[in-house]
Scaffold this motif. Structure first.
Motif, PDB file in Angstrom:
ATOM      1  N   UNK B 364      46.758  25.514  39.601  1.00  0.00           N
ATOM      2  CA  UNK B 364      46.486  26.689  38.772  1.00  0.00           C
ATOM      3  C   UNK B 364      45.736  26.242  37.520  1.00  0.00           C
ATOM      4  N   UNK B 365      44.425  26.319  37.596  1.00  0.00           N
ATOM      5  CA  UNK B 365      43.568  25.918  36.475  1.00  0.00           C
ATOM      6  C   UNK B 365      42.924  27.115  35.791  1.00  0.00           C
ATOM      7  N   UNK B 366      42.869  28.227  36.502  1.00  0.00           N
ATOM      8  CA  UNK B 366      42.161  29.396  35.975  1.00  0.00           C
ATOM      9  C   UNK B 366      42.880  30.653  36.461  1.00  0.00           C
ATOM     10  N   UNK B 367      43.214  31.546  35.513  1.00  0.00           N
ATOM     11  CA  UNK B 367      43.963  32.752  35.878  1.00  0.00           C
ATOM     12  C   UNK B 367      43.346  33.971  35.220  1.00  0.00           C
ATOM     13  N   UNK B 368      43.498  35.102  35.883  1.00  0.00           N
ATOM     14  CA  UNK B 368      43.048  36.381  35.323  1.00  0.00           C
ATOM     15  C   UNK B 368      44.275  37.259  35.114  1.00  0.00           C
ATOM     16  N   UNK B 369      44.380  37.869  33.928  1.00  0.00           N
ATOM     17  CA  UNK B 369      45.453  38.839  33.670  1.00  0.00           C
ATOM     18  C   UNK B 369      44.805  40.176  33.349  1.00  0.00           C
ATOM     19  N   UNK B 370      45.306  41.222  34.010  1.00  0.00           N
ATOM     20  CA  UNK B 370      44.651  42.529  33.912  1.00  0.00           C
ATOM     21  C   UNK B 370      45.700  43.608  33.665  1.00  0.00           C
ATOM     22  N   UNK B 371      45.548  44.313  32.552  1.00  0.00           N
ATOM     23  CA  UNK B 371      46.471  45.394  32.231  1.00  0.00           C
ATOM     24  C   UNK B 371      45.808  46.749  32.397  1.00  0.00           C
ATOM     25  N   UNK B 372      46.601  47.710  32.857  1.00  0.00           N
ATOM     26  CA  UNK B 372      46.145  49.099  32.942  1.00  0.00           C
ATOM     27  C   UNK B 372      47.083  49.933  32.089  1.00  0.00           C
ATOM     28  N   UNK B 373      46.525  50.849  31.296  1.00  0.00           N
ATOM     29  CA  UNK B 373      47.373  51.631  30.406  1.00  0.00           C
ATOM     30  C   UNK B 373      47.159  53.122  30.549  1.00  0.00           C
ATOM     31  N   UNK B 374      48.144  53.872  30.097  1.00  0.00           N
ATOM     32  CA  UNK B 374      48.049  55.326  30.181  1.00  0.00           C
ATOM     33  C   UNK B 374      48.112  55.763  31.623  1.00  0.00           C
ATOM     34  N   UNK B 375      47.255  56.689  32.001  1.00  0.00           N
ATOM     35  CA  UNK B 375      47.240  57.225  33.351  1.00  0.00           C
ATOM     36  C   UNK B 375      45.956  56.748  34.024  1.00  0.00           C
ATOM     37  N   UNK B 376      45.946  55.427  34.344  1.00  0.00           N
ATOM     38  CA  UNK B 376      44.744  54.715  34.811  1.00  0.00           C
ATOM     39  C   UNK B 376      43.635  54.811  33.756  1.00  0.00           C
ATOM     40  N   UNK B 377      44.040  55.006  32.493  1.00  0.00           N
ATOM     41  CA  UNK B 377      43.105  55.364  31.431  1.00  0.00           C
ATOM     42  C   UNK B 377      42.372  54.170  30.835  1.00  0.00           C
ATOM     43  N   UNK B 378      43.143  53.155  30.444  1.00  0.00           N
ATOM     44  CA  UNK B 378      42.567  52.011  29.738  1.00  0.00           C
ATOM     45  C   UNK B 378      42.790  50.757  30.567  1.00  0.00           C
ATOM     46  N   UNK B 379      41.919  49.772  30.387  1.00  0.00           N
ATOM     47  CA  UNK B 379      42.202  48.463  30.961  1.00  0.00           C
ATOM     48  C   UNK B 379      41.853  47.381  29.954  1.00  0.00           C
ATOM     49  N   UNK B 380      42.534  46.268  30.091  1.00  0.00           N
ATOM     50  CA  UNK B 380      42.229  45.068  29.327  1.00  0.00           C
ATOM     51  C   UNK B 380      42.337  43.891  30.283  1.00  0.00           C
ATOM     52  N   UNK B 381      41.329  43.040  30.269  1.00  0.00           N
ATOM     53  CA  UNK B 381      41.319  41.891  31.179  1.00  0.00           C
ATOM     54  C   UNK B 381      41.103  40.625  30.356  1.00  0.00           C
ATOM     55  N   UNK B 382      41.849  39.575  30.659  1.00  0.00           N
ATOM     56  CA  UNK B 382      41.551  38.272  30.057  1.00  0.00           C
ATOM     57  C   UNK B 382      41.487  37.208  31.149  1.00  0.00           C
ATOM     58  N   UNK B 383      40.657  36.203  30.907  1.00  0.00           N
ATOM     59  CA  UNK B 383      40.606  35.018  31.765  1.00  0.00           C
ATOM     60  C   UNK B 383      41.147  33.863  30.930  1.00  0.00           C
ATOM     61  N   UNK B 384      42.110  33.156  31.500  1.00  0.00           N
ATOM     62  CA  UNK B 384      42.773  32.063  30.793  1.00  0.00           C
ATOM     63  C   UNK B 384      42.567  30.756  31.556  1.00  0.00           C
ATOM     64  N   UNK B 385      42.459  29.671  30.795  1.00  0.00           N
ATOM     65  CA  UNK B 385      42.216  28.375  31.440  1.00  0.00           C
ATOM     66  C   UNK B 385      43.276  27.349  31.086  1.00  0.00           C
ATOM     67  N   UNK B 386      42.921  26.085  31.233  1.00  0.00           N
ATOM     68  CA  UNK B 386      43.845  24.997  30.875  1.00  0.00           C
ATOM     69  C   UNK B 386      43.191  24.143  29.826  1.00  0.00           C
ATOM     70  N   UNK B 387      44.016  23.647  28.894  1.00  0.00           N
ATOM     71  CA  UNK B 387      43.447  22.850  27.803  1.00  0.00           C
ATOM     72  C   UNK B 387      43.015  21.492  28.333  1.00  0.00           C
TER      73      UNK B 387
END
Lengths: 139, 387
Positions: B364-387
């Motif tokens: 696991x060197x690279x991960x994506x986290x994706x949030x959905x908010x409201x009623x499929x209204x908003x999204x936020x996505x981040x890509x995270x790595x390793x130091x």
């Protein structure tokens, strides 16, 4: 006439007073932009299509098609305990806008409800002052 | 429009150094939402090896940062109560990075705490808001009804039976991950395909097991500069890419019920990080409902519109499968207090650090986290790595 209405009721805002007053008179009204000609749901002080402030009211034909629906089995509010299962819907009005509502006068059965089926507005007088536009299948 | 060229310069300019949940999750009637915020905050700071006095920026949603900062006894110099539903906390990670890079702050604390199950005083909605005015009177109240209507439209466009099968695949594979997570609400409870199909209806087309849990829980994240991350107890997980936005509030006003805002935030986050879908080792995708995962996979670009059912077929997302998804057991089977998004980042960080126990991915060197908010209204996505 329902006097013991325990469901949430709309609290009209200045820009939506006319919408709810007309619903109580058995009319479904929408806004149309005087500049770009597009209709919109719900009432606002400006046009979401072009930003114009020249807005006029039009009366909808009340003809719609079923865009999507759900059949609610677990009441999301105590006021709907006696109603389940009931059919919530998004309908597409002939004027080209979508609005939330319920489909009534049909079995709450996924096989009875067909996306695209023609609907007609009816008014459910839920209190002395408030009528909700709902939709019924066209025979 | 986002300036991706400039965003690329921001990539990696902040790191996650602490993640934690509240002391207990699930049924926690003996603790208030602010108590859950605080426990999680202290645990995350401890995870980072930082003190409360190091914190100079606060981010939260649901509650105001005013309430949370006062309760914690801190005086932040940067404050952000962006509250767009369960995606908010993923968005906060990006906001923290931007604030840190700009010089507003150095140690950002993101907190969440919600008593979805036991709250004595849930926050009421403004009754004059459009949603209360135009949807609530019809019993279009809360996420299950709204998401169910979106799902029914998807079924119409792409086929009911294959959509149903995909929802079952997601429910079962997510439960199998939860069975490996001792903190998961359903750690000890397996779920079979038969049990999925026999589950009672909440809002057709959703069975009960298509819907997330409703629990009491808190979580927190500490974000800081790459320099200070070197002194952190476990080092830092760099934030490589991010995207955020929304296109409606009420479900009836969603422009396309089968295309949520991840269609923008996913590609943006990946572009900013300079990586592609195939480079990712883990996808943490907010699963408010089984359908949310299905549509998010398509929106994010893991597959094309309508291809989700084929993409998730045959338990490929389950433990041991080629596409690890929601390895904590998700909102469906681990925990879901109401605004779950922060937990996607907590789990992604743990997997990247190699501390996920029985459910740890081999690579696991690279991960994506994706949030959905409201009623499929908003999204936020981040890509995270390793130091």
């Amino acid at each position: 006439m329902a006097t013991d209405h325990t469901k949430p009721l709309p609290v009209a805002q200045p820009e939506s007073d006319h919408y709810w007053e007309q619903a109580a008179n058995g009319k479904l009204v929408l806004q149309r932009c005087s500049d770009c000609g597009e209709a919109q749901f719900y009432p606002r002080v400006m046009c979401i299509h072009c930003g114009s402030r020249s807005i006029e009211w039009i009366e909808s034909s009340g003809r719609a098609t079923l865009f999507t629906f759900a059949i609610v089995h677990v009441p999301p509010h105590p006021g709907f305990r006696g109603d389940v299962p009931y059919v919530t819907a998004i309908v597409e009005l002939e004027e080209g806008v979508r609005m939330p509502s319920q489909v009534i006068g049909i079995e709450p059965d996924p096989d009875q409800l067909r996306i695209g089926m023609p609907l007609q507005v009816v008014f459910d007088q839920v209190t002395d002052d408030v009528a909700l536009p709902k939709f019924r299948p066209v025979e | 429009m986002p300036n991706v060229k400039r965003l690329k310069n921001l990539s990696g300019s902040a790191s996650i150094v602490g993640v934690a949940e509240s002391d207990s999750l699930g049924k926690v009637p003996e603790k208030s939402p602010l108590a859950l915020h605080s426990e999680a905050a202290l645990n995350a700071l401890d995870d980072a090896g930082f003190a409360l006095s190091d914190v100079d920026a606060l981010f939260t949603a649901g509650w105001s940062t005013l309430d949370v900062a006062e309760y914690l006894g801190i005086q932040p110099r940067f404050t952000d109560s962006t509250s767009v539903g369960g995606s908010s906390f993923v968005i906060h990670v990006a906001h923290a990075m931007a604030a840190i890079a700009a010089g507003y702050c150095e140690v950002a604390l993101i907190t969440h705490g919600q008593s979805g199950r036991s709250d004595r005083a849930p926050i009421p909605r403004n009754p004059g808001a459009p949603m209360a005015q135009y949807e609530y009177p019809y019993g279009i109240i809360g996420p299950p009804v709204s998401y169910a209507m979106a799902c029914r439209r998807y079924m119409h466009e792409y086929g009911e039976d294959r959509t149903r099968q995909a929802m079952a695949e997601i429910a079962v594979s997510t439960r199998r991950w939860a069975n490996l997570n001792p903190k998961a609400y359903f750690h000890d409870t397996p779920l079979s395909f038969d049990e999925y199909h026999d589950s009672r209806w909440v809002a057709w087309p959703f069975h009960l097991v298509d819907c997330c849990l409703v629990t009491d829980a808190g979580a927190a994240i500490v974000v800081t500069t790459p320099e200070r991350a070197r002194d952190a107890r476990k080092g830092g997980v760099p934030v490589l890419g991010a995207g955020e936005g929304h296109d409606h509030s009420m479900i009836s006003q969603m422009p396309d019920l089968t295309r949520a805002f991840g269609r923008n935030t996913g590609p943006q986050a990946l572009q900013m990080a300079g990586v592609g879908h195939k480079d990712l080792d883990l996808a943490m995708i907010y699963d408010s409902f089984t359908y949310t995962v299905l549509v998010s996979l398509e929106n994010l670009g893991f597959c094309g519109p309508g291809e989700g059912p084929d993409f998730v077929a045959s338990q490929v997302t389950a433990p041991g499968g080629p596409f690890p998804l929601n390895t904590n057991g998700g909102g469906l089977s681990y925990t879901h207090p109401g605004m779950y998004g922060i937990f996607t980042v907590v789990e992604a960080t743990r997997q990247l650090r190699g501390e996920a126990g029985e459910r740890q991915l081999e690579t696991c060197d690279l991960a994506l986290a994706h949030g959905t908010g409201g009623l499929l209204s908003s999204t936020g996505t981040v890509v995270l790595g390793r130091s």
